[in-house]
Write a protein that holds these residues in place. Structure first.
Motif, PDB file in Angstrom:
ATOM      1  N   ASP A   1      -0.770  12.622 -16.399  1.00 15.99           N
ATOM      2  CA  ASP A   1      -1.918  12.803 -17.289  1.00 15.99           C
ATOM      3  C   ASP A   1      -1.470  13.374 -18.642  1.00 15.99           C
ATOM      4  O   ASP A   1      -0.288  13.707 -18.824  1.00 15.99           O
ATOM      5  CB  ASP A   1      -2.997  13.645 -16.607  1.00 15.99           C
ATOM      6  N   PRO A   2      -2.378  13.472 -19.606  1.00 21.01           N
ATOM      7  CA  PRO A   2      -2.016  13.940 -20.948  1.00 21.01           C
ATOM      8  C   PRO A   2      -1.450  15.366 -20.974  1.00 21.01           C
ATOM      9  O   PRO A   2      -0.733  15.727 -21.905  1.00 21.01           O
ATOM     10  CB  PRO A   2      -3.331  13.881 -21.721  1.00 21.01           C
ATOM     11  N   GLN A   3      -1.731  16.164 -19.952  1.00 21.46           N
ATOM     12  CA  GLN A   3      -1.224  17.529 -19.897  1.00 21.46           C
ATOM     13  C   GLN A   3       0.150  17.615 -19.228  1.00 21.46           C
ATOM     14  O   GLN A   3       0.717  18.694 -19.084  1.00 21.46           O
ATOM     15  CB  GLN A   3      -2.209  18.440 -19.144  1.00 21.46           C
ATOM     16  N   GLY A   4       0.671  16.467 -18.778  1.00 19.35           N
ATOM     17  CA  GLY A   4       1.977  16.443 -18.125  1.00 19.35           C
ATOM     18  C   GLY A   4       1.930  16.694 -16.634  1.00 19.35           C
ATOM     19  O   GLY A   4       2.963  16.911 -16.005  1.00 19.35           O
TER      20      GLY A   4
ATOM     21  N   MET B   1     -10.782   9.285 -25.151  1.00 15.94           N
ATOM     22  CA  MET B   1      -9.802   8.622 -24.289  1.00 15.94           C
ATOM     23  C   MET B   1      -8.490   9.399 -24.318  1.00 15.94           C
ATOM     24  O   MET B   1      -8.061   9.863 -25.355  1.00 15.94           O
ATOM     25  CB  MET B   1      -9.531   7.201 -24.785  1.00 15.94           C
ATOM     26  N   ASP B   2      -7.882   9.502 -23.164  1.00 16.05           N
ATOM     27  CA  ASP B   2      -6.595  10.170 -23.024  1.00 16.05           C
ATOM     28  C   ASP B   2      -5.501   9.133 -22.801  1.00 16.05           C
ATOM     29  O   ASP B   2      -5.784   7.960 -22.535  1.00 16.05           O
ATOM     30  CB  ASP B   2      -6.639  11.142 -21.843  1.00 16.05           C
TER      31      ASP B   2
ATOM     32  N   ALA C   1      -7.195   5.806 -21.244  1.00 12.08           N
ATOM     33  CA  ALA C   1      -8.268   5.775 -20.248  1.00 12.08           C
ATOM     34  C   ALA C   1      -9.004   7.107 -20.276  1.00 12.08           C
ATOM     35  O   ALA C   1      -8.480   8.110 -20.753  1.00 12.08           O
ATOM     36  CB  ALA C   1      -7.698   5.513 -18.858  1.00 12.08           C
ATOM     37  N   SER C   2     -10.207   7.115 -19.730  1.00  9.01           N
ATOM     38  CA  SER C   2     -11.050   8.311 -19.746  1.00  9.01           C
ATOM     39  C   SER C   2     -10.832   9.229 -18.541  1.00  9.01           C
ATOM     40  O   SER C   2     -11.276  10.366 -18.548  1.00  9.01           O
ATOM     41  CB  SER C   2     -12.524   7.912 -19.827  1.00  9.01           C
ATOM     42  N   SER C   3     -10.142   8.730 -17.498  1.00 11.42           N
ATOM     43  CA  SER C   3      -9.938   9.527 -16.282  1.00 11.42           C
ATOM     44  C   SER C   3      -8.874   8.873 -15.405  1.00 11.42           C
ATOM     45  O   SER C   3      -8.479   7.732 -15.646  1.00 11.42           O
ATOM     46  CB  SER C   3     -11.249   9.609 -15.491  1.00 11.42           C
TER      47      SER C   3
END
Length: 101
Positions: free
Chosen positions: A84-87, A1-2, A41-43
């Protein structure tokens, strides 16, 4: 999960459910309000599902937050944005997602 952050479109900045092509990260604080951060969440599609009113506010729990932010909608919709997790920032489109810069 992200882990994601979710921003909803403000009604005072040309709010529309019609797909916009003018959203930018630089203007995000003006056009959107941060509704949730740390959402696991996963996506992106899973974020969308989790941010539907019947899922994150089934008994109206989010209404005070929505009102305090000057927003008018509880469910994630077209033109709302997630980070998202990468910004990377993504605009919710009529179908799918569009990265905004």
């Amino acid at each position: 999960m992200d882990t994601y952050a979710v921003y909803y479109q403000r009604p005072t900045t040309g709010f529309t459910f019609l797909q916009r092509d003018d959203l930018t990260v630089a203007d995000l604080e003006k056009t959107h309000a941060l509704v949730k951060k740390g959402l696991r969440a996963s996506s992106k599609d899973a974020v969308f599902a989790k941010m539907q009113g019947e899922n994150w506010s089934p008994e109206g729990q989010a209404i005070p937050l929505i009102k305090s932010l000057g927003l008018q909608h509880t469910s994630m919709s077209v033109n709302d944005v997630l980070c998202d997790p990468q910004g990377n920032f993504w605009q919710c489109m009529n179908l799918g997602w569009r990265q905004i810069t």
